[in-house]
Design a protein around this motif. Structure first.
Motif, short mmCIF file in Angstrom:
data_model
loop_
_atom_site.label_atom_id
_atom_site.label_comp_id
_atom_site.label_asym_id
_atom_site.label_seq_id
_atom_site.Cartn_x
_atom_site.Cartn_y
_atom_site.Cartn_z
N VAL A 282 -13.22 -30.51 -22.61
CA VAL A 282 -11.87 -29.99 -22.83
C VAL A 282 -11.51 -29.04 -21.69
N ASP A 283 -10.22 -28.73 -21.56
CA ASP A 283 -9.78 -27.78 -20.55
C ASP A 283 -9.72 -26.38 -21.15
N GLU A 284 -9.13 -25.43 -20.42
CA GLU A 284 -9.11 -24.04 -20.87
C GLU A 284 -8.26 -23.84 -22.12
N MET A 285 -7.46 -24.85 -22.49
CA MET A 285 -6.67 -24.77 -23.72
C MET A 285 -7.26 -25.64 -24.83
N LEU A 286 -8.48 -26.16 -24.60
CA LEU A 286 -9.23 -26.99 -25.55
C LEU A 286 -8.63 -28.38 -25.72
N CYS A 287 -7.83 -28.80 -24.75
CA CYS A 287 -7.26 -30.14 -24.77
C CYS A 287 -8.24 -31.12 -24.11
N SER B 247 -17.48 -29.08 -24.59
CA SER B 247 -17.80 -28.25 -23.43
C SER B 247 -16.49 -27.83 -22.79
N PHE B 248 -16.45 -26.59 -22.30
CA PHE B 248 -15.20 -26.02 -21.81
C PHE B 248 -15.47 -25.11 -20.62
N PRO B 249 -14.47 -24.85 -19.75
CA PRO B 249 -14.67 -23.99 -18.59
C PRO B 249 -14.56 -22.52 -18.97
N LEU B 250 -15.46 -21.70 -18.42
CA LEU B 250 -15.45 -20.26 -18.67
C LEU B 250 -14.77 -19.55 -17.50
N GLY C 179 -16.36 -18.39 -13.05
CA GLY C 179 -15.89 -19.33 -12.04
C GLY C 179 -15.55 -20.71 -12.56
N GLY C 180 -15.17 -20.80 -13.84
CA GLY C 180 -14.82 -22.10 -14.40
C GLY C 180 -16.01 -22.95 -14.76
N ARG D 12 -21.28 -25.46 -23.17
CA ARG D 12 -21.12 -25.81 -24.59
C ARG D 12 -21.90 -24.79 -25.39
N LEU D 13 -21.24 -24.06 -26.28
CA LEU D 13 -21.87 -22.96 -27.01
C LEU D 13 -22.08 -23.34 -28.47
#
Length: 268
Positions: free
Chosen positions: A117-122, A136-139, A143-144, A148-149
């Motif tokens: 997903v992207d930073e908006m969970l899309c 899994s998503f960018p933090l 640094g992006g 996956r937590l």
């Protein structure tokens, strides 16, 4: 009086071992890696946790390879590769989880250590969002870097965010990773991700509690790992979480000194 064998020395395996021991069970914990809590927990804290379990009577076997799990009368037997047999009334496997991505794959969504997903969970489909342990998503604070937590607060925060964005809010994921675990009288809390840290600063506190602050090569605070009885480290870990979110570069001497309030560093 029961005998429990636990496979896996992560949070779940150790929490189960502590609870079972408190209830009077004999416990053997088997871990394949050289130490317990290898993922995300500093060795200094992991050693303290292991020592506390051993003092309580838990037998910890690290660096073990399992040859077989067998039925043995009314119980079970764990056969290790070195020939050691562990008899138990119950064996619990606590070695982690694989994200359930079958439905997402069938829908043609991008998969990268879970549903990407992207930073908006899309997801890769603009009409589909994913949240929680499966994605899994960018933090942004790292640094992006895509992660996956597997933690309840992350799932809770992402569920709220996904719901908001499905209704058009277009909010981005901005929280700092946070984990916690209770082991007997100790509570372990971690804010941030220490991967890539170049320096570690220790702050000793009352009641034997301490916090390790992890800094990158430029002095930016990446993570804080703390352990102590009860809520001894809770407030400072929360403040450290806010410092990480702010991209702060606190002075190491100030971090090490218990007389310096982290709230003061945050205000600065």
């Amino acid at each position: 009086g029961a005998r429990l064998a636990v496979i896996g020395g992560g949070f779940i395996g150790l929490e189960l071992a502590a609870t079972a021991r408190t209830l009077g069970a004999e416990v053997v914990l088997v871990e394949g890696l050289p130490r317990v809590l290898s993922r995300g927990v500093p060795e200094e804290i992991a050693a303290l946790v292991a020592e506390r379990h051993q003092r309580e009577g838990v037998e910890i076997v690290c660096g073990a390879q399992i040859a077989a799990i067998e039925e043995a009368g009314d119980g079970a037997r764990l056969r290790l590769a070195d020939g050691v047999n562990i008899e138990a009334d119950l064996i619990v496997v606590a070695i982690g989880a694989v994200p359930n991505t079958e439905l997402a794959e069938a829908a043609g969504l991008a998969i990268e250590n879970g549903i990407a997903v992207d930073e908006m969970l899309c997801t890769s489909d603009p009409d589909i969002y994913a949240a929680g342990d499966c994605c899994s998503f960018p933090l942004p604070h790292y640094g992006g870097r895509r992660v996956r937590l597997e933690a309840w607060r992350n799932a809770q925060d992402q569920g709220v965010l996904a719901a908001a964005n499905l209704t058009g809010a277009r909010k981005t994921m901005a929280s700092v990773p946070w984990f916690w675990s209770d082991q007997y009288e100790f509570t372990l809390q971690i804010a941030g991700l220490a991967d890539g840290a170049q320096a570690t600063v220790r702050r000793d506190m009352e009641e034997g509690a301490f916090i390790l602050f992890h800094l990158d090569g430029e002095g930016r605070l990446l993570a804080a790992s703390g352990i102590g009885p009860g809520n001894a480290v809770a407030r400072d870990i929360r403040l450290a979480e806010m410092l990480i979110a702010a991209g702060a570069k606190p002075e190491p001497l100030a971090l090490a000194s218990p007389e310096t309030r982290l709230k003061k560093l945050l205000a600065a």
